[in-house]
Design an enzyme around this catalytic site. Structure first.
Site, PDB file in Angstrom:
ATOM      1  N   LYS A 181     -66.987  -5.701  52.782  1.00  0.00           N
ATOM      2  CA  LYS A 181     -65.833  -4.866  52.390  1.00  0.00           C
ATOM      3  C   LYS A 181     -66.028  -4.262  51.003  1.00  0.00           C
ATOM      4  CE  LYS A 181     -61.945  -6.480  54.977  1.00  0.00           C
ATOM      5  NZ  LYS A 181     -60.966  -7.518  55.125  1.00  0.00           N
ATOM      6  N   ASP A 210     -52.801  -3.254  60.581  1.00  0.00           N
ATOM      7  CA  ASP A 210     -53.955  -2.415  60.928  1.00  0.00           C
ATOM      8  C   ASP A 210     -53.662  -1.386  62.024  1.00  0.00           C
ATOM      9  OD1 ASP A 210     -55.641  -3.609  59.086  1.00  0.00           O
ATOM     10  OD2 ASP A 210     -56.167  -5.246  60.455  1.00  0.00           O
ATOM     11  N   LYS A 225     -33.740   0.815  72.117  1.00  0.00           N
ATOM     12  CA  LYS A 225     -34.273  -0.516  72.406  1.00  0.00           C
ATOM     13  C   LYS A 225     -34.904  -0.527  73.806  1.00  0.00           C
ATOM     14  CE  LYS A 225     -32.816  -5.260  72.803  1.00  0.00           C
ATOM     15  NZ  LYS A 225     -31.762  -6.072  73.336  1.00  0.00           N
ATOM     16  N   PHE A 252     -57.521  -6.815  48.003  1.00  0.00           N
ATOM     17  CA  PHE A 252     -57.325  -8.203  48.416  1.00  0.00           C
ATOM     18  C   PHE A 252     -57.672  -8.287  49.893  1.00  0.00           C
ATOM     19  CE2 PHE A 252     -55.020 -10.979  45.369  1.00  0.00           C
ATOM     20  CZ  PHE A 252     -55.091 -10.133  44.274  1.00  0.00           C
ATOM     21  N   ASN A 303     -46.585  -8.915  59.756  1.00  0.00           N
ATOM     22  CA  ASN A 303     -47.341 -10.157  59.519  1.00  0.00           C
ATOM     23  C   ASN A 303     -46.573 -11.052  58.551  1.00  0.00           C
ATOM     24  OD1 ASN A 303     -48.069  -9.371  56.771  1.00  0.00           O
ATOM     25  ND2 ASN A 303     -49.319  -7.819  57.797  1.00  0.00           N
ATOM     26  N   LYS A 323     -66.185  -0.261  51.158  1.00  0.00           N
ATOM     27  CA  LYS A 323     -65.039   0.466  50.584  1.00  0.00           C
ATOM     28  C   LYS A 323     -65.294   0.890  49.151  1.00  0.00           C
ATOM     29  CE  LYS A 323     -61.545  -1.702  53.516  1.00  0.00           C
ATOM     30  NZ  LYS A 323     -60.194  -2.226  53.626  1.00  0.00           N
TER      31      LYS A 323
END
Ligand SMILES: Cc1cc2nc3c(=O)[nH]c(=O)nc-3n(C[C@H](O)[C@H](O)[C@H](O)COP(=O)(O)O)c2cc1C
Length: 400
Positions: free
Chosen positions: A337, A279, A289, A323, A202, A341
Site C-alpha cells: 500500500k 470500499d 424501504k 491508516f 463498518n 499509493k
C-alpha cells in the site's frame, strides 16, 4: 518544572489517579500525593503508595510542618479529582486536613483544580459560587469537568476531564511542531445507503482519528475533520485556542467525503486518512424501504473512490499519511500500500485482534515509511497518536 503535588479527594473518579500518575511519570515528573481520608475509601493507600514511587501524605502520617514543606516543594499542585466538599472548604478558607492546609499555604497561581461530581451537584448555585470565588479571587486554574454519562447513571456535566487532557493542561507542553500547518483528517466510517433506512458500513468508532486530531491541535496545527459515522466522542480540542483551530464537516458517503476533501485540499499541507471508508457502495440504492420477502435478493455493489490514492496522485500533493486496517499479512499488505499509493507514511494495525483497533481504547500499530518500519506496541490510542505524530513531524520536516 519537575515536582508535582497530586491532591486526591473522595470522588468516585479517584481511581483514575493511577492513570494520571502513570502519564505524569512518563513525562519524568517527581510526584508526591496527598489523599484525604475520604479519598482512601475510593482508592487504597497501598495502590497510591506503590504507584507514586514516592511519598503518600495523609492526615495520619503528617509530621507537623508537612503542609508548609509540601507547598514549597511543589512546582505545581493539582487537585484531581476535586469534590464539592473540598471545594467548599477551600473557598471558605478552611484548614482542617493536610490537603486544605497545603492549599492555603501555597502560591495560588500554581494550583490546578479538576472537579468531579454529579451533574446536579455541579450546577448547584452553592458549588458554582464556591468555584467562582476560587477562580476569581485566588486565580486557581480550572480543568473543567466534561459532559458524559456519569458514574451515577445520569447524563450531564460533572465527569472529571479526561486524564490525558489534565496532563496536557498542567504540563502545558509547548510542542508546536505543526504550528501554522493546515491538516485535513478523515474520521469514522462512511455509510453507503442500500435503501431509505439501511446502509453498508463498518465498526470504526472515530477514536483513533480523534486522538490524532487532538495531538495535531496540541502541536499547533489548524485541523479540518471530514467525518462520517463516529461514536459519541468528546470534542478533541482541549482548550479555547485549539477549538478556534478546529473545523468539522459531517458527511455520510465515501463520495461526499471525497468531494469535501477535494474542495479543501489545495490549501492543505498534510492529509491524514484515518477514516474507514467503505470500499463498495450499492449501485442503485432504493428510494423507499425494500420490502421483506422470502426470496434471496442481490445488491449490486460498485467500488468507491480511493480518496487517499486520489489525493496522493495530485501533482501538487500534500504530505500523505494513510491508516490501514489489516486482518492478515500485515507487513506484506502494508508495504504494498505504501508503495502503490505513494504515501509518505502508513500506519498499519491488525484489526483481527479484539483488544485493539476499531472501537477499543487501545491500539498497537506499525509505522511504514521509506524502507523503514517502526513498531508501536499496545498502548492507549492517545499515546499511539502522539508517537505517530512525532514520527510524522520528523518525516515532514526532512521532506521540506
Ligand atoms: C460512592 C460515592 C461517590 C461519591 N462521589 C463524589 C463525587 O464524584 N464528587 C463529589 O464531590 N463527592 C462525591 N461523594 C461525596 C464525598 O465522598 C464526600 O463529600 C466526602 O466527604 C468528600 O471528602 P473530601 O472532600 O475530604 O475528600 C461521593 C460519595 C460516595 C459515597
Amino acid at each position: 518544572m519537575k515536582n508535582i503535588l497530586l491532591c486526591v479527594t473522595g470522588s468516585i473518579a479517584a481511581y483514575k489517579v493511577a492513570d494520571l500518575l502513570r502519564l505524569l511519570q512518563q513525562e519524568n515528573k517527581n510526584i508526591k500525593i496527598i489523599a484525604t481520608s475520604s479519598a482512601l475509601d475510593f482508592v487504597s493507600e497501598l495502590t497510591l503508595k506503590t504507584l507514586s514511587h514516592n511519598q503518600l501524605c495523609t492526615d495520619n502520617n503528617s509530621t507537623g510542618l508537612e503542609h508548609i514543606n509540601l507547598s514549597r516543594w511543589a512546582d505545581i499542585i493539582v487537585v484531581a479529582p476535586l469534590t464539592a466538599n473540598t471545594l467548599a472548604k477551600i473557598s471558605g478558607g478552611f484548614a482542617d486536613n493536610l490537603l486544605t492546609q497545603t492549599i492555603l499555604a501555597a502560591d495560588t497561581d500554581k494550583i490546578y483544580i479538576a472537579p468531579a461530581m454529579n451533574t446536579q451537584m455541579w450546577h448547584n448555585k452553592i458549588v458554582q459560587k464556591n468555584l467562582k470565588k476560587v477562580l476569581k479571587n485566588n486565580k486557581f486554574h480550572l480543568i473543567a469537568p466534561i459532559k458524559d454519562t456519569l458514574a451515577c447513571g445520569e447524563y450531564g456535566i460533572g465527569k472529571m476531564a479526561e486524564i490525558k487532557d489534565v496532563v496536557k493542561i498542567i504540563i502545558k507542553k509547548k510542542q508546536q511542531g505543526l504550528k501554522g500547518k493546515k491538516i485535513i483528517i478523515t474520521a469514522g466510517a462512511t455509510i453507503e445507503p442500500i435503501d431509505s433506512v439501511r446502509f453498508l458500513s463498518n465498526y470504526s468508532s472515530g477514536k483513533m482519528a480523534y486522538a490524532i486530531v487532538s495531538d495535531c491541535l496540541n502541536q499547533g496545527a489548524e485541523v479540518l475533520i471530514v467525518e462520517g459515522k463516529t461514536d459519541n466522542l468528546p470534542n478533541p480540542a482541549i482548550d479555547k485556542q485549539s477549538k478556534k483551530r478546529l473545523k468539522i464537516i459531517k458527511i455520510n458517503t465515501a463520495e461526499q467525503m471525497f468531494n469535501k476533501v477535494m474542495e479543501n485540499i489545495k490549501t492543505c499541507d498534510i492529509f491524514i486518512s484515518v477514516a474507514a471508508v467503505v470500499d463498495y457502495s450499492p449501485v442503485n440504492p432504493a428510494t423507499n424501504k425494500i420490502k421483506k420477502t422470502n426470496k434471496n435478493i442481490q445488491i449490486e455493489l460498485k467500488p468507491n473512490v480511493d480518496i487517499l490514492k486520489e489525493v496522493a496522485s495530485l501533482s501538487d500533493r500534500p504530505f500523505c499519511v494513510g491508516f490501514a486496517a489489516e486482518t492478515e499479512n500485515l507487513q506484506k499488505n502494508a508495504t504494498a500500500k505504501l508503495k502503490n499509493k505513494k504515501l509518505d507514511l502508513l500506519v498499519a494495525n491488525d484489526v483481527s485482534k479484539k483488544d485493539i483497533g476499531f472501537a477499543s481504547d487501545d491500539n498497537a500499530v506499525t509505522l511504514f515509511y521509506g524502507k523503514e518500519t517502526k513498531k508501536l506496541p499496545k498502548n492507549k490510542k492517545t499515546i499511539i497518536a502522539q508517537q505517530t505524530i512525532n514520527t510524522m513531524i520528523l518525516l515532514y520536516k526532512q521532506q521540506k
